[in-house]
Design a protein around this motif. Structure first.
Motif, PDB file in Angstrom:
ATOM      1  N   SER A 128      41.135  36.267  48.568  1.00 45.96           N
ATOM      2  CA  SER A 128      41.345  34.931  48.014  1.00 45.96           C
ATOM      3  C   SER A 128      41.893  35.031  46.595  1.00 45.96           C
ATOM      4  CB  SER A 128      40.038  34.139  48.010  1.00 45.96           C
ATOM      5  OG  SER A 128      39.139  34.667  47.036  1.00 45.96           O
ATOM      6  N   TRP A 129      42.347  33.903  46.075  1.00 45.71           N
ATOM      7  CA  TRP A 129      42.810  33.850  44.682  1.00 45.71           C
ATOM      8  C   TRP A 129      41.669  34.216  43.732  1.00 45.71           C
ATOM      9  CZ3 TRP A 129      41.697  31.292  40.159  1.00 45.71           C
ATOM     10  CH2 TRP A 129      42.706  31.220  39.182  1.00 45.71           C
ATOM     11  N   LEU A 130      40.467  33.714  44.039  1.00 45.39           N
ATOM     12  CA  LEU A 130      39.313  34.008  43.191  1.00 45.39           C
ATOM     13  C   LEU A 130      38.974  35.492  43.207  1.00 45.39           C
ATOM     14  CD1 LEU A 130      37.045  30.966  44.139  1.00 45.39           C
ATOM     15  CD2 LEU A 130      38.318  31.294  42.000  1.00 45.39           C
ATOM     16  N   GLN A 131      39.076  36.124  44.360  1.00 44.74           N
ATOM     17  CA  GLN A 131      38.805  37.560  44.447  1.00 44.74           C
ATOM     18  C   GLN A 131      39.882  38.377  43.742  1.00 44.74           C
ATOM     19  OE1 GLN A 131      38.525  37.531  48.699  1.00 44.74           O
ATOM     20  NE2 GLN A 131      36.282  37.556  48.698  1.00 44.74           N
ATOM     21  N   ALA A 132      41.118  37.896  43.778  1.00 45.08           N
ATOM     22  CA  ALA A 132      42.186  38.573  43.031  1.00 45.08           C
ATOM     23  C   ALA A 132      41.886  38.562  41.535  1.00 45.08           C
ATOM     24  CB  ALA A 132      43.532  37.898  43.310  1.00 45.08           C
ATOM     25  N   GLN A 133      41.199  37.508  41.066  1.00 47.28           N
ATOM     26  CA  GLN A 133      40.803  37.460  39.660  1.00 47.28           C
ATOM     27  C   GLN A 133      39.801  38.560  39.327  1.00 47.28           C
ATOM     28  OE1 GLN A 133      42.433  35.340  37.577  1.00 47.28           O
ATOM     29  NE2 GLN A 133      43.552  34.754  39.438  1.00 47.28           N
ATOM     30  N   ASP A 134      38.929  38.894  40.281  1.00 42.02           N
ATOM     31  CA  ASP A 134      37.997  40.006  40.065  1.00 42.02           C
ATOM     32  C   ASP A 134      38.771  41.291  39.793  1.00 42.02           C
ATOM     33  OD1 ASP A 134      35.772  38.387  40.516  1.00 42.02           O
ATOM     34  OD2 ASP A 134      35.708  38.842  42.654  1.00 42.02           O
ATOM     35  N   TYR A 135      39.839  41.490  40.539  1.00 36.64           N
ATOM     36  CA  TYR A 135      40.612  42.718  40.407  1.00 36.64           C
ATOM     37  C   TYR A 135      41.325  42.788  39.063  1.00 36.64           C
ATOM     38  CZ  TYR A 135      43.875  46.484  41.524  1.00 36.64           C
ATOM     39  OH  TYR A 135      44.582  47.651  41.503  1.00 36.64           O
ATOM     40  N   VAL A 136      41.994  41.712  38.654  1.00 35.16           N
ATOM     41  CA  VAL A 136      42.716  41.769  37.376  1.00 35.16           C
ATOM     42  C   VAL A 136      41.745  41.834  36.198  1.00 35.16           C
ATOM     43  CG1 VAL A 136      44.817  40.677  38.259  1.00 35.16           C
ATOM     44  CG2 VAL A 136      43.007  39.233  37.308  1.00 35.16           C
TER      45      VAL A 136
END
Length: 298
Positions: A128-136
């Motif tokens: 998800s977009w929110l999970q992509a934020q975890d990565y960055v």
């Protein structure tokens, strides 16, 4: 006037803006320089750590985008020149191996198993977009640099790879994983009948996802900017006559319900993969053909 399409993924696509990259501007004249008159200089590639994605440093540049105009009047909107400041972007879509490094340090969640993307070099999906934020956020903390998702305008600029046209190539078969003849052969009879009218003559050997870098890079050295997986951006998905081409509205904030996706996927016909192609989903949504690439401030 906008024309809406419904993709096989169920994600609506609005090819609302015709956009192309301005390779340069004649001094004092405001006229665009032809692509043949200016070549993309060699670009720096780097990684900030052994487990970090390979990045490409892009120079300052510009986009020209045409808005849709007022709904129903049949008239094209105005052209807008949009300056894009230098930034870096990952050479490939974030991979299964990239994500695993973040999971190993307990900064990213384990994702649903995707049988279509199990190899280390496959793009990570079901993110998800929110999970992509975890990565960055993990990359930023690990390196001391500012990592994030690219904005919609940055993504388009990068995808065009220094060319004026809305595709970064002439022969899509060599540059994009989409629903070509290989995909059609593997489809069931009902799906074949529906796809036969829109599937191109490409036969790339990939029915589903391809490992990143399987297709040719654009002139910025970036792979898979069209097809393979949809890519999340940092921007809000705004469409319709109220949209301003230069307004890269953040995906999280008042008045935004959906984050912007760019580029199409392996499930999309060749006519619907390109730098202008966009869609929108809620930030908590994920799917088997949605992934992302990262940007970094200089």
């Amino acid at each position: 006037m906008s024309h809406r399409f419904r993709l096989l993924t169920g994600v609506p696509v609005v090819p609302r803006l015709f956009c192309f990259l301005i390779a340069g501007f004649a001094a004092g004249a405001g006229h665009s320089v032809k692509a043949s008159e200016k070549e993309v200089p060699p670009l720096t590639r780097f990684s900030d750590c052994p487990s970090c994605p390979e990045m490409v440093a892009l120079p300052d540049g510009a986009l020209v985008k045409r808005s849709t105009g007022k709904k129903g009047d049949g008239k094209a909107g105005k052209l807008s020149r949009i300056m894009v400041r230098a930034f870096s972007v990952s050479r490939f879509e974030v991979t299964v191996a990239d994500w695993a490094a973040c999971v190993a340090e307990k900064a990213c969640p384990e994702l649903r198993t995707n049988k279509l993307a199990s190899e280390a070099r496959h793009p990570i999906t079901n993110v998800s977009w929110l999970q992509a934020q975890d990565y960055v956020n993990w990359l930023s903390a690990k390196t001391g640099k500012t990592y994030r998702l690219p904005t919609g305008n940055e993504w388009q600029y990068a995808a065009l790879g220094g060319r004026l046209k809305s595709f970064a190539w002439q022969d899509r078969c060599q540059y994009a994983n989409h629903d070509d003849l290989t995909y059609l052969v593997q489809a069931d009879d009902k799906r074949k009948a529906r796809l036969a009218r829109i599937t191109g003559k490409c036969d790339d050997g990939f029915w589903r996802l391809a490992p990143v870098g399987s297709f040719k890079a654009n002139d910025f050295g970036l792979h898979d900017t069209s097809g393979n997986v949809w890519e999340w951006t940092q921007s809000c998905w705004v469409h319709g006559p109220e949209e301003k081409p230069d307004a890269d509205k953040p995906a999280i904030g008042p008045g935004c319900e959906k984050a912007e996706l760019r580029g199409g996927s392996y499930r999309v016909s060749r006519s619907l993969v390109g730098s202008w192609q966009s869609s929108g989903r809620r930030p908590d949504f994920s799917n088997i053909d949605i992934g992302f690439r990262v940007a970094r401030d200089h």
